[in-house]
Enzyme design. Structure first.
Site, PDB file in Angstrom:
ATOM      1  N   GLU A  54      -4.843  -6.886   9.105  1.00  0.00           N
ATOM      2  CA  GLU A  54      -5.119  -6.062  10.280  1.00  0.00           C
ATOM      3  C   GLU A  54      -6.376  -6.479  11.034  1.00  0.00           C
ATOM      4  OE1 GLU A  54      -3.219  -4.099  11.696  1.00  0.00           O
ATOM      5  OE2 GLU A  54      -1.971  -2.955  10.304  1.00  0.00           O
ATOM      6  N   SER A  56      -9.791   0.579  -1.627  1.00  0.00           N
ATOM      7  CA  SER A  56      -8.673   0.660  -2.572  1.00  0.00           C
ATOM      8  C   SER A  56      -7.718  -0.507  -2.360  1.00  0.00           C
ATOM      9  CB  SER A  56      -7.919   1.975  -2.388  1.00  0.00           C
ATOM     10  OG  SER A  56      -7.683   2.235  -1.009  1.00  0.00           O
ATOM     11  N   LYS A 106      -4.831   1.025   9.656  1.00  0.00           N
ATOM     12  CA  LYS A 106      -6.229   0.681   9.926  1.00  0.00           C
ATOM     13  C   LYS A 106      -6.310  -0.282  11.094  1.00  0.00           C
ATOM     14  CE  LYS A 106      -7.712   1.377   5.137  1.00  0.00           C
ATOM     15  NZ  LYS A 106      -8.397   0.816   3.968  1.00  0.00           N
ATOM     16  N   TRP A 125       0.824  -1.204   0.000  1.00  0.00           N
ATOM     17  CA  TRP A 125       0.000   0.000   0.000  1.00  0.00           C
ATOM     18  C   TRP A 125       0.861   1.258   0.000  1.00  0.00           C
ATOM     19  CZ3 TRP A 125      -3.707   2.030  -2.019  1.00  0.00           C
ATOM     20  CH2 TRP A 125      -4.589   2.954  -1.461  1.00  0.00           C
ATOM     21  N   LYS A 184     -14.340  -2.785   9.271  1.00  0.00           N
ATOM     22  CA  LYS A 184     -14.595  -3.474   7.994  1.00  0.00           C
ATOM     23  C   LYS A 184     -13.653  -4.662   7.812  1.00  0.00           C
ATOM     24  CE  LYS A 184     -10.905  -1.788   5.597  1.00  0.00           C
ATOM     25  NZ  LYS A 184      -9.953  -2.485   4.676  1.00  0.00           N
ATOM     26  N   SER A 236      -8.442  -9.155  -1.106  1.00  0.00           N
ATOM     27  CA  SER A 236      -8.522  -8.808   0.317  1.00  0.00           C
ATOM     28  C   SER A 236      -7.813  -9.847   1.186  1.00  0.00           C
ATOM     29  CB  SER A 236      -9.987  -8.703   0.749  1.00  0.00           C
ATOM     30  OG  SER A 236     -10.101  -8.647   2.154  1.00  0.00           O
ATOM     31  N   GLY A 290     -10.074   4.339   2.560  1.00  0.00           N
ATOM     32  CA  GLY A 290     -11.136   4.168   1.581  1.00  0.00           C
ATOM     33  C   GLY A 290     -10.989   2.868   0.821  1.00  0.00           C
ATOM     34  N   THR A 320     -13.560  -4.837   0.729  1.00  0.00           N
ATOM     35  CA  THR A 320     -12.724  -5.729   1.531  1.00  0.00           C
ATOM     36  C   THR A 320     -13.409  -7.063   1.801  1.00  0.00           C
ATOM     37  OG1 THR A 320     -11.851  -3.740   2.588  1.00  0.00           O
ATOM     38  CG2 THR A 320     -11.302  -5.837   3.615  1.00  0.00           C
TER      39      THR A 320
END
Length: 327
Positions: free
Chosen positions: A277, A134, A103, A11, A187, A250, A132, A244
């Site tokens: 995470e 992505s 996150k 990321w 999420k 994911s 967001g 996700t």
């Protein structure tokens, strides 16, 4: 303006590549061997082998050099690395604005990223979060995406959006920082649950019900912490949840899929190759929810599967066997 991106995982590398469309970017990694490889190869072969670095992107393992002259610093480490990175910035006398893309909640403290930042950054350093729906591979490849920059200071969020917005990575501003952080954290937990659901072949009806009720859990948790409910209807709420929980890229969904196959958590994490995470976050979210008196049955079920090794089929029976109630 110059941007410093701290953290050269998938990321961090993707954001560095994308933001280099508009301004010079320095990508920092603490690993000198990795820095040397990235600088020489001009590509992150481990995470993004199909996305070469633009000429405006440089790489270093020298943190002081990375942040020198930076107008904005973006921390893209796992949540476990946020505090140490903030400490290092403060030790260097940094006064540039700091954003994070971490996150989750800090393990052991139940603190959100902004609370960690409050403890480690000088009060006059502007700060906020980027979050967001992505996936790194798509962002690095230049596929269209939209994310949010959130800060308690709405003017700072809007100014940062204007400075960093690109033609393929559209940015939105929000002043509901806690709401965005909650969406980013919870999420991932729901994505694990969705992976279990799909791994057990329960079907699309079950997945839709699960994610709808998961969004309700997210909103209840947010209300107890002062978040605005409309935030959970936006990119960092339902948007990130849908991606996700259903996207094949994911990592957290992958955890759930492997749990449904009967693998142990230790084996899953060993073979995953990336940080998921949602695993540490699930425990911290549940601890805080219980302290607040917020009912989060899906989060509790995920924790029982992850940490108590309760078979996933038994957990599903427990969830479906709960007493009927008003929606």
């Amino acid at each position: 303006m110059k941007l410093a991106v701290l953290g050269a995982g998938a990321w961090g590398t993707a954001l560095a590549i994308r933001f280099a469309d508009r301004q010079p970017v320095t990508l920092w990694t603490r690993d000198s061997e990795q820095a040397h490889a990235l600088a020489n190869d001009r590509i992150n072969r481990r995470y993004l082998p199909d996305s070469p670095f633009p000429d405006t992107l440089t790489v270093t393992d020298d943190l002081a050099a990375a942040i020198a002259g930076a107008a904005v610093i973006l921390i893209v480490t796992p949540m476990a690395g946020l505090r140490d990175t903030l400490k290092a910035l403060t030790a260097l006398g940094n006064r540039a604005p700091v954003l994070w893309a971490c996150k989750g909640l800090e393990a052991g403290t139940m603190l959100f990223p902004h609370q960690v930042a409050e403890q480690e950054l000088p009060a006059d350093v502007a700060r906020g979060m980027l979050s967001g729906p992505s996936f790194a591979q798509e962002v690095a490849a230049g596929r269209p995406a939209a994310v949010t920059i959130a800060a308690d200071d709405g003017d700072f969020a809007r100014a940062t959006v204007e400075a960093l917005n690109t033609h393929v990575l559209r940015l939105y501003a929000s002043d509901d920082l806690i709401g965005v952080e909650i969406g980013a954290a919870v999420k991932n937990v729901m994505a694990i649950a969705a992976g279990v659901c799909d791994g057990l072949s329960y079907g699309l009806n079950a997945r839709a019900a699960l994610l709808t009720r998961g969004l309700a859990e997210m909103a209840r948790f947010g209300a107890a912490l002062g978040a605005r409910q409309e935030t959970f209807m936006g990119l960092t709420g339902i948007g990130d949840l849908m991606l996700t929980a259903t996207g094949d890229l994911s990592r957290n969904r992958r955890v759930g899929l492997l749990l449904a196959q009967g693998l142990s958590l230790a084996d899953i994490l060993k073979n995953l190759g990336h940080v998921a995470e949602g695993v540490p976050t699930a425990r911290e979210v549940l601890r805080q929810a219980e302290a607040l008196g917020v009912d989060m049955p899906i989060t509790r079920a995920v924790c029982r599967t992850l940490f108590d090794e309760v078979p996933v089929a038994d957990i599903v029976d427990e969830l479906m066997g709960r007493a009927p109630k008003m929606e």
